[in-house]
Scaffold this motif. Sequence first.
Motif, mmCIF file in Angstrom:
data_model
loop_
_atom_site.group_PDB
_atom_site.id
_atom_site.type_symbol
_atom_site.label_atom_id
_atom_site.label_comp_id
_atom_site.label_asym_id
_atom_site.label_seq_id
_atom_site.Cartn_x
_atom_site.Cartn_y
_atom_site.Cartn_z
ATOM 1 N N LEU A 91 73.280 -7.897 -14.909
ATOM 2 C CA LEU A 91 71.953 -8.178 -16.003
ATOM 3 C C LEU A 91 72.104 -7.217 -16.962
ATOM 4 O O LEU A 91 72.062 -6.645 -18.132
ATOM 5 C CB LEU A 91 71.228 -8.782 -15.454
ATOM 6 N N MET A 92 71.596 -5.603 -16.024
ATOM 7 C CA MET A 92 70.995 -4.400 -16.420
ATOM 8 C C MET A 92 72.090 -3.930 -17.221
ATOM 9 O O MET A 92 72.189 -3.201 -18.234
ATOM 10 C CB MET A 92 69.948 -3.596 -15.375
ATOM 11 N N PRO A 93 73.642 -3.895 -16.042
ATOM 12 C CA PRO A 93 74.423 -3.153 -17.270
ATOM 13 C C PRO A 93 74.588 -3.826 -18.037
ATOM 14 O O PRO A 93 75.163 -3.022 -18.816
ATOM 15 C CB PRO A 93 75.576 -3.541 -14.807
ATOM 16 N N LEU A 94 74.834 -4.726 -18.083
ATOM 17 C CA LEU A 94 75.883 -5.794 -19.191
ATOM 18 C C LEU A 94 74.577 -5.491 -20.547
ATOM 19 O O LEU A 94 75.126 -5.310 -21.571
ATOM 20 C CB LEU A 94 75.680 -7.132 -18.718
ATOM 21 N N GLY A 95 72.948 -5.517 -20.147
ATOM 22 C CA GLY A 95 72.319 -5.863 -21.177
ATOM 23 C C GLY A 95 73.012 -3.645 -21.793
ATOM 24 O O GLY A 95 72.712 -4.009 -22.615
ATOM 25 N N VAL A 96 72.673 -3.258 -21.048
ATOM 26 C CA VAL A 96 73.454 -1.087 -20.736
ATOM 27 C C VAL A 96 74.151 -1.385 -21.944
ATOM 28 O O VAL A 96 74.864 -0.992 -23.140
ATOM 29 C CB VAL A 96 73.353 -0.482 -19.548
ATOM 30 N N PHE A 126 81.887 6.021 -27.029
ATOM 31 C CA PHE A 126 82.556 6.141 -25.916
ATOM 32 C C PHE A 126 82.321 6.647 -24.238
ATOM 33 O O PHE A 126 83.006 5.289 -23.732
ATOM 34 C CB PHE A 126 83.222 7.063 -26.763
ATOM 35 N N ILE A 127 82.206 7.220 -24.064
ATOM 36 C CA ILE A 127 81.696 7.141 -22.335
ATOM 37 C C ILE A 127 80.697 5.972 -21.730
ATOM 38 O O ILE A 127 81.124 5.917 -20.773
ATOM 39 C CB ILE A 127 81.051 8.698 -22.053
ATOM 40 N N ILE A 128 79.466 5.820 -22.017
ATOM 41 C CA ILE A 128 78.568 4.605 -21.937
ATOM 42 C C ILE A 128 79.859 3.110 -21.523
ATOM 43 O O ILE A 128 79.841 3.060 -20.472
ATOM 44 C CB ILE A 128 77.475 4.460 -22.161
ATOM 45 N N PRO A 129 79.758 3.516 -22.310
ATOM 46 C CA PRO A 129 80.590 1.827 -22.863
ATOM 47 C C PRO A 129 81.561 1.999 -21.121
ATOM 48 O O PRO A 129 81.992 1.150 -20.562
ATOM 49 C CB PRO A 129 81.314 1.369 -23.944
ATOM 50 N N LEU A 130 82.419 2.881 -21.684
ATOM 51 C CA LEU A 130 83.558 3.371 -20.773
ATOM 52 C C LEU A 130 83.385 3.278 -19.207
ATOM 53 O O LEU A 130 84.561 1.942 -18.285
ATOM 54 C CB LEU A 130 84.746 4.382 -21.405
ATOM 55 N N VAL A 131 82.724 4.042 -18.596
ATOM 56 C CA VAL A 131 82.278 3.759 -17.869
ATOM 57 C C VAL A 131 81.898 2.305 -17.086
ATOM 58 O O VAL A 131 82.551 2.195 -15.315
ATOM 59 C CB VAL A 131 80.935 4.918 -17.162
ATOM 60 N N ILE A 132 81.324 2.235 -17.506
ATOM 61 C CA ILE A 132 80.528 0.682 -17.022
ATOM 62 C C ILE A 132 81.502 -0.369 -16.836
ATOM 63 O O ILE A 132 81.699 -1.141 -16.003
ATOM 64 C CB ILE A 132 79.886 0.053 -18.463
ATOM 65 N N ILE A 133 82.493 -0.037 -18.374
ATOM 66 C CA ILE A 133 84.001 -1.537 -18.010
ATOM 67 C C ILE A 133 84.676 -1.233 -16.884
ATOM 68 O O ILE A 133 84.925 -1.920 -15.967
ATOM 69 C CB ILE A 133 84.049 -0.848 -19.223
ATOM 70 N N ILE A 134 85.047 0.609 -16.458
ATOM 71 C CA ILE A 134 85.589 0.147 -15.702
ATOM 72 C C ILE A 134 85.105 -0.155 -13.956
ATOM 73 O O ILE A 134 86.298 -0.116 -13.329
ATOM 74 C CB ILE A 134 85.489 2.115 -15.455
ATOM 75 N N VAL A 135 83.839 0.324 -13.871
ATOM 76 C CA VAL A 135 82.564 0.187 -12.963
ATOM 77 C C VAL A 135 83.209 -1.310 -12.894
ATOM 78 O O VAL A 135 83.481 -1.927 -11.782
ATOM 79 C CB VAL A 135 81.432 0.141 -12.383
ATOM 80 N N PHE A 136 82.614 -2.163 -13.847
ATOM 81 C CA PHE A 136 83.020 -3.684 -13.496
ATOM 82 C C PHE A 136 84.612 -4.050 -13.034
ATOM 83 O O PHE A 136 84.621 -5.078 -12.657
ATOM 84 C CB PHE A 136 81.842 -4.703 -14.746
ATOM 85 N N LEU A 137 85.259 -3.695 -13.524
ATOM 86 C CA LEU A 137 87.125 -3.755 -13.651
ATOM 87 C C LEU A 137 87.447 -3.720 -11.911
ATOM 88 O O LEU A 137 87.852 -3.776 -11.109
ATOM 89 C CB LEU A 137 87.532 -3.251 -14.327
ATOM 90 N N ASP A 138 86.915 -2.314 -11.009
ATOM 91 C CA ASP A 138 86.921 -1.872 -10.125
ATOM 92 C C ASP A 138 86.186 -2.561 -9.073
ATOM 93 O O ASP A 138 86.732 -3.341 -8.130
ATOM 94 C CB ASP A 138 86.229 -0.035 -9.448
ATOM 95 N N ILE A 139 85.354 -3.322 -9.308
ATOM 96 C CA ILE A 139 84.773 -4.300 -8.563
ATOM 97 C C ILE A 139 85.366 -5.420 -8.116
ATOM 98 O O ILE A 139 85.297 -6.340 -7.278
ATOM 99 C CB ILE A 139 83.055 -4.241 -8.676
ATOM 100 N N THR A 140 85.630 -5.662 -9.443
ATOM 101 C CA THR A 140 86.347 -7.320 -9.796
ATOM 102 C C THR A 140 88.028 -7.105 -9.072
ATOM 103 O O THR A 140 88.491 -7.934 -8.730
ATOM 104 C CB THR A 140 86.327 -8.135 -11.175
ATOM 105 N N GLY A 141 88.114 -5.756 -8.893
ATOM 106 C CA GLY A 141 89.643 -5.567 -8.210
ATOM 107 C C GLY A 141 90.791 -5.825 -9.415
ATOM 108 O O GLY A 141 91.680 -5.473 -8.846
#
Length: 453
Positions: free
Chosen positions: A384-389, A429-444
């Motif tokens: 929820l917090m990363p999604l809010g961010v 650019f940086i914050i949305p990209l980092v969050i998306i990459i981390v979530f994509l990595d976690i989900t495989g």
Amino acid sequence: MQTTEQWSSKIGFILSAAGSAIGVGAIWKLPYVTGISGGGAFFLLFILFSLFMGFPLLLAEFIIGRSTQKEAISAYRSLAPNTKWHWIGKLGVFTCFLLLSFYSVIGGWIVIYFVKGLFGGIISEGADYGAVFNVTIGNPILVIGAQFVFLAITVLVVAKGIQNGIEKVSKILMPTLFVLFIVLIIRSLTLDNAMEGVKFFLAPDFSRITSQNILYAMGQAFFALSVGVSVMVTYSSYLSKKESLIQPAISIVAMNLLIALLAGLAIFPAVFSLGLEPAEGPGLLFVVLPAVFDQIIFGEVFLLGFLALFLFATLTSAFSMLEIIVASTVKGKEEKRKKYAYIIGVLIFVVGIPSALSYSIFADILIFSKNLFDSADYLVSNILMPLGVLLISIFVPLKIKKSTLREELLQHSRLGATAFNIWFFIMRFIIPLVIIIVFLDITGILDRIVALF
């Protein structure tokens, strides 16, 4: 409707916001999450996320709140009328509600230990403090009663408002907490084998970093700074237009990192000196503190003082969580504050009962191998917090005029256009990209994308 109260001073705002950010996030959660996530490398990631994502986001929430002078939901609605963007504020209110439901359980644990400390019932020679903690949180009546007491205190302070409640308490308690931390660190560092703990905490071992740990470090940075849930939108809405936003943000981040460093230096040297397990989990602080103070002359007195300040630091965070919910409900009509503070407090208490019973009656109920308490924590901190961010980082550059952002950020500040452009680039650019990459990595999913190339 515009908020009717404001902070009486900049220092009052800084200490109140820092109290919101510090609390359980830096003192209780950071040491145990660092312990289960490999130590120094995790702490370094936490610092980097705090500086390069948490700090810009803190400024973004300050801009949203101060520019509109409205609580979270109304602030987004004001900046983007006739759209669905106000759901960011609603997401923040929901997240704070859920967060406070299990956060109050931890507050209840501190209440129990504080009351025990008053009667000298914590420190005893040869005691197994890990077993004592497990027995304590395994008593359903005790933990629910303590959770109720913690929430009752929170409600009473928030019901009094900003200046007479939150600000007045924070001005006294936050500085005192720093002083007692220094006493604890001095003793912890002078224990045998203490340097092994310092090495574990501060010497990065990057071989221990996993994608899960990166998500935890990012979530911990957001959790520790209270960003992503629009708490700081609400707090900054009470800040005068005459004040700079840069200085309070720097102060809050610096205080948060300092407390995190102090917490680690107080806990990990003692963990290694006393032969405890750094991956102890949520009970780490409650096991280590009595063991350390057991080694100090007048340890009971010092432990009681630390528990009192730890309790108040925890309460300052709870104030901010309840404040965003109450403020979004009363919408500037202060005469309704007391009534809704009581109602919301009762609802949070009821929702928090399953988390309180996660180590007793509901211990066998697991969600993806996590008990109800840990599941609520994971949902809030890592989803929820990363999604809010992510949503805030999209909203700010997209829906607020660049000229408005520049004016709010640079007002009463010596910073120039270059600093603003760097901040804007990171937000867009940086914050949305980092969050998306981390979530994509976690989900495989990231591995599958890489495999395609």
